[in-house]
Design an enzyme around this catalytic site. Sequence first.
Site, mmCIF file in Angstrom:
data_model
loop_
_atom_site.group_PDB
_atom_site.id
_atom_site.type_symbol
_atom_site.label_atom_id
_atom_site.label_comp_id
_atom_site.label_asym_id
_atom_site.label_seq_id
_atom_site.Cartn_x
_atom_site.Cartn_y
_atom_site.Cartn_z
ATOM 1 N N GLU A 115 13.186 -3.748 -48.869
ATOM 2 C CA GLU A 115 12.142 -3.038 -49.484
ATOM 3 C C GLU A 115 11.523 -4.079 -50.374
ATOM 4 O O GLU A 115 10.174 -3.615 -50.608
ATOM 5 C CB GLU A 115 13.292 -1.933 -50.769
ATOM 6 N N GLN A 178 24.380 5.703 -57.361
ATOM 7 C CA GLN A 178 22.954 4.468 -57.134
ATOM 8 C C GLN A 178 21.585 5.872 -57.603
ATOM 9 O O GLN A 178 20.334 5.560 -57.182
ATOM 10 C CB GLN A 178 22.495 4.885 -55.482
ATOM 11 N N LYS A 227 16.224 14.398 -55.820
ATOM 12 C CA LYS A 227 17.151 15.187 -54.878
ATOM 13 C C LYS A 227 16.602 16.227 -54.823
ATOM 14 O O LYS A 227 15.777 17.189 -53.868
ATOM 15 C CB LYS A 227 17.879 14.239 -54.194
#
Length: 628
Positions: A115, A178, A227
């Site tokens: 990343e 996470q 999400k």
Amino acid sequence: MSDHERDEADATNGEPVPDGGETAAGQAGATAPGSAAERGAGDEGSDPGVDEPPTDESDQRAAERPVGTGAQSVVRALENADIEYLFGVQGGAIMPVYDALYDSEQLTHVTMAHEQGASHAADAFGIVSGDPGVCLATSGPGATNLVTGIADADMDSDPMIALTGQVSTEMVGNDAFQETDTTGVTDPITKHNSFATDPDTVGDDVGEALALADSGRPGPTLVDLPKDVTNGETDREPGAPQMPETYTVQKSADRTNVVSAARAIEEADQPAILAGGGIIKGDASQELYEFATEYELPVVTTMPALGAFPEDHELSMSMAGMHGTGFANMAITHTDLLIGIGTRFDDRLTGGIETFAPDAEVVHVDIDPAEISKNIHADYPLIGDAGTVIEQLHDQIDRAPDADEWRDQCVEWKEEYPMDYPVPEDRPLQPEFVVEALDEATGDDAIVTTGVGQHQMWACQYWEFTEPRTWVSSHGLGTMGYGMPAAVGARLAADDDQDVVCFEGDGSFLMTLQELSVAVREELDVTVAVLNNEYVGMVRQWQDAFFEGRHAASEYGWCPEFDKLAEAFGARGWAVDDYDEVADAVEEAVDYDGPSVIDFRIDPQANVYPMVPSGGDNGKFALSEGQL
């Protein structure tokens, strides 16, 4: 697009949505067949989905296509902004966005190896193209791995947007798998960040972030995408990027201040322009050139401004600062009127504040009011867009300053302190020779990316920059490993006929060399020159100068053979040990249509000079260790 044009384009509001999940570093789905190079990397008009800028017509066209989820709205917002390339790594919380990308015919995703590499590639894309680069990552470690690149873009005022996955909103604050407070972590290093809360508005959140990234003083923005928001249903179509109504940018400086500054320029005996990175950010190189040449004003540049004014011009004094040219630092030290344009007067430029341009009145042009008199007092503060304010000054000056003797003095300093270097027969390959060899073998518009360290300084000292947006490096943050992923982004933003050369040191290259795999996979034509001295060279130089030669953790004698490592990645590799091998290796590497790596085994004792010790007097630069 110039800053003048950008500031007139408005942007809307919108935010994203992700959830926890393991990072999956696989190939992203939203790509057209073939490599990025085959899909027209850097071609004008290579965007297969949109042929015109965001307009009412593009809004109407987009409105004819139904939006189903928040993730699809995010993708539509990117399409409405004419985004072409995205750089990222797949993962659980960002997965709905990647799934929506799969159906986009306009957006090309480049899967990076890490990343951090994605953020540097996006940053470099923005530097070369002038439009915001886009990077994506999942929640938790994916988002935190972007932080270095975001901070880098923030320090250097580079336009970039980061889209990060986040756990579902009902899980936020529960230490879910996470989960990280991404907006909290990145708030100090972003121009703007937001947490998406609604599928109906998430596309507009992204549009607003895109608009803010390159308006006024550019910088990185971020939208955190829970999400449940990206998975949520919506029938609302995002519009073109729009800035919030509360955000305004002052383009023109106060006329009274402009007139006062113009009179000061006319009366100056020893005037000098200090061109900063804001010249390039504001697409003001042409205005600078016309202004400097009409009034015959010597031009000194900061490191971020390399290429803002052609270094082969007689008025160019090249780069000033810690490792600037002796003649540039002499000009800064003795000028009686310093015209600083688009510079924040950072410590690597100024050295000691009290000794910087000690006899000069200062005209300071900057689009960000916070920079005026922050470090160096501005006698003539001019807040506004660089190109616009230069034109304002141009219109108000009635005569050029009488500065013939001053210009003659600047020429004498160039002759007295030339940028040359010894090539002793009893010492190994000198790095300056390598830089000049690559400069001669490539076009005038070649793009140079670098990591950070001695190799970065040799590159900016011995490469002759004549065009803007050809120098891509980490300045304020000083990020080792920047060069390789930056070369990926720069290559995709560049024209096909532009060469892209990446200078790295052995220590710097080891930090992100995994991104070479991306260059191989995407068939990107980049030439990597590793100036390998088996040290963290700048640290070793400082240890020799200021720490009695105690080389604590700076010796890298265990480095791999980078030429063989390149071949293992699928690139071409060369190892060069002496001068006789340089020309052939450079020619073959530059001519090779694909990624190549040359491992230049340079003199391990080579140092970077001139040098001004940290906080020192620029006028007392050292040309050798004995003068420090």
